[in-house]
Scaffold this motif. Structure first.
Motif, PDB file in Angstrom:
ATOM      1  N   GLY A 158      -5.686  -2.544   4.149  1.00 46.61           N
ATOM      2  CA  GLY A 158      -6.326  -1.421   3.484  1.00 46.61           C
ATOM      3  C   GLY A 158      -7.411  -0.786   4.332  1.00 46.61           C
ATOM      4  O   GLY A 158      -7.492   0.443   4.462  1.00 46.61           O
TER       5      GLY A 158
ATOM      6  N   SER B 173      -7.154   2.990   5.973  1.00 46.85           N
ATOM      7  CA  SER B 173      -8.188   3.945   5.552  1.00 46.85           C
ATOM      8  C   SER B 173      -9.101   4.323   6.705  1.00 46.85           C
ATOM      9  O   SER B 173      -9.646   5.434   6.740  1.00 46.85           O
TER      10      SER B 173
ATOM     11  N   ILE C 119      -7.851  -0.122  -2.625  1.00 50.75           N
ATOM     12  CA  ILE C 119      -7.179  -1.429  -2.658  1.00 50.75           C
ATOM     13  C   ILE C 119      -8.008  -2.466  -1.909  1.00 50.75           C
ATOM     14  O   ILE C 119      -8.218  -3.591  -2.386  1.00 50.75           O
TER      15      ILE C 119
ATOM     16  N   ILE D 117       0.838  -1.203   0.000  1.00 56.56           N
ATOM     17  CA  ILE D 117       0.000   0.000   0.000  1.00 56.56           C
ATOM     18  C   ILE D 117       0.874   1.255   0.000  1.00 56.56           C
ATOM     19  O   ILE D 117       0.590   2.233  -0.704  1.00 56.56           O
TER      20      ILE D 117
ATOM     21  N   VAL E 191      -4.193  -8.074   2.541  1.00 55.43           N
ATOM     22  CA  VAL E 191      -4.332  -6.845   1.751  1.00 55.43           C
ATOM     23  C   VAL E 191      -5.612  -6.123   2.128  1.00 55.43           C
ATOM     24  O   VAL E 191      -5.635  -4.904   2.346  1.00 55.43           O
TER      25      VAL E 191
ATOM     26  N   PRO F 282      -5.747   3.445   0.166  1.00 55.54           N
ATOM     27  CA  PRO F 282      -5.873   2.133   0.825  1.00 55.54           C
ATOM     28  C   PRO F 282      -7.286   1.565   0.760  1.00 55.54           C
ATOM     29  O   PRO F 282      -7.457   0.339   0.652  1.00 55.54           O
TER      30      PRO F 282
END
Length: 491
Positions: free
Chosen positions: A204, A208, A234, A42, A200, A231
């Motif tokens: 993210g 965020s 993603i 990220i 992931v 983020p």
């Protein structure tokens, strides 16, 4: 006597404290794993955006995130090292008999760990000191080193779920080890990709979520919008992918570990047209109380047909399957993970709909409230996934080859309980220190942003790649070599 109490009475006294100690350290460490595995990726996405669009804010975010990444990695060193020691100290039977078969996974993880440490150091050092393209390229191996570490750990765990790549001699010891078969077991692919996408997604939403809180508090400048959007985008892309992968790994468990699948779905007897229970509690006599019963759904989900036969827990002897209590725990963890995952997919669809329709971020406060909760929710989902995987495999530490009770240490149970207490105190201190460091970094960054807004030159306001700005004249001590010269250069 109920079956679960009978099995508990036969277990060594060391078993419960050893399991509690391992569970606590794993549950604590796994909070850091998403940041360790996916945060470098990220950060590099933000870094790339800054270079591609000449966006100083994006580069500032990437530089700050790299500092957080380093602090997180330092804490992960401690918690990861504790886990490494616990494998040998708490489960000598496992490592003594099977270490030569699946230990290569831990070796890969160790090499990846050292490689990642070196790469993080280079990436941090490179700000201001390397050319932009060179610095970014030197950071690119970071996500791959993190994935390599995950590869090693998941290879070991998937082997414990579906062991292969060895033969047993007359005394029951493994011989003729095939390393490639031991690494690439039937469950490795489903577990690995499910895990990577989960990391992931979780990282993210965690990152965020910080900026979603800032949005709710009125911070809606470019810095916070960008810190949220990259983020979260993603994670939003990963959420539906993870939903599909989750269905795939559940189907793999159905075929490769049918008894674990029965525990996850609290199926007591082998049958077709099996209903699905949302939550609910399994009892010793095979009855289920509470929850929501959906007829036929379990067979349909397992084999796309109501006539699909689902093996029940009673298909194996009581000492070869989870107890009713363990099955209930695994079932609740599994259902909670699916529930949170479904909510995250809906949140991602909300975000995607607004973006495709209006080409902007959502404006609803409820969206940002949900986004702020998504980080915590995704961590809970990861914890639940781990619980479902490990508790559902009971009583086996090596599926159908070694029971947990056979692998446990002979250390006195009182000593293990004391160790658990000490580890809990130390971990509270470690995670508390981690939180304090993050809060101090946040305070320092906010102060730097305020000074920049007031027109005061700060190191953070400089271009990341280039000479630092000259300090104000009043900041140069009288009589210093640089006094009277722009930038304070020595004659």
């Amino acid at each position: 006597m109920p079956t679960s109490l009978h099995l508990l009475a036969d277990a060594p006294a060391q078993l419960l404290p050893a399991r509690e100690l391992m569970a606590f350290t794993l549950a604590s460490h796994i909070i850091l794993v998403p940041l360790g595995v996916a945060f470098p990726f990220i950060t590099l996405v933000m870094h790339y955006r800054g270079l591609r669009r000449n966006d100083a804010t994006a580069l500032l975010l990437a530089r700050r995130w790299s500092a957080v990444m380093a602090v997180q990695f330092a804490l992960g060193i401690v918690t990861g090292t504790v886990l490494s020691f616990e494998f040998g100290l708490l489960w000598p039977g496992l490592m003594g008999r099977w270490g030569d078969v699946f230990g290569v996974g831990f070796g890969v993880e160790a090499w990846a760990f050292f490689l990642e440490a070196v790469l993080i150091a280079i990436y941090l050092y490179g700000w201001r000191r390397l050319k932009p393209r060179t610095h970014f390229l030197l950071g690119l191996p970071l996500p791959f080193a993190a994935l390599l570490g995950a590869f090693g750990i998941l290879a070991a765990n998937s082997w414990m779920n579906t062991p292969q790549g060895f033969s047993l001699d007359s005394e029951g010891n493994p011989v003729d080890v095939d390393v490639w078969k031991a690494i690439f077991t039937p469950m490795f692919g489903p577990q690995y990709w499910h895990f990577v996408v989960a990391m992931v997604l979780t990282a993210g939403f965690m990152v965020s979520g910080v900026y979603a809180m800032g949005w709710l508090r009125g911070r809606r400048d470019h810095y916070h919008r960008l810190g949220f959007a990259v983020p979260f985008t993603i994670a939003a892309v990963a959420a539906p992918v993870q939903f599909v992968l989750g269905d795939s790994i559940a189907r793999s468990v159905f075929h490769k570990q049918p008894v674990k699948f029965a525990a996850l779905e609290i199926v007591w007897k082998t049958d077709t047209r099996v209903p699905e229970y949302l939550f609910g509690r399994l009892h010793e006599d095979g009855t289920v109380s509470g929850g929501i019963k959906i007829p036929l759904l379990d067979s349909v989900l397992a084999g796309f047909s109501p006539d699909t036969e689902v093996r029940g827990l009673t298909s194996v002897p009581a000492d070869q399957r989870p107890t009713a209590t363990q099955a209930t725990i695994a079932h609740w963890a599994f259902d909670l993970m699916v529930l949170i995952g479904s909510a995250l997919v809906l949140l991602a669809l909300w975000y995607g709909f607004v973006w495709l329709r209006h080409r902007r971020l959502p404006a609803s406060k409820w969206f940002y409230r949900a986004a702020a909760c998504a980080g915590v929710g995704s961590v809970v989902a990861v914890e639940c996934g781990w619980i479902a995987t490990e508790v559902g495999r009971q009583p086996w530490i090596v599926y159908q080859n070694m029971r947990v009770a056979e692998a446990v240490t002979s250390t006195r149970s009182t000593t293990l309980w004391i160790m658990l207490g000490v580890v809990m105190v130390v971990y509270v201190f470690l995670f508390g220190s981690f939180l304090v460091v993050l809060l101090k970094m946040r305070t320092r960054w906010r102060l730097a942003d305020a000074e920049q807004a007031a027109g005061v030159p700060t190191p953070e306001a400089d271009i990341p790649y280039g000479p630092r700005a000259a300090p104000p004249a009043e900041d140069v001590p009288a009589g210093s070599p640089g006094a009277g010269r722009p930038g304070g250069d020595a004659p």
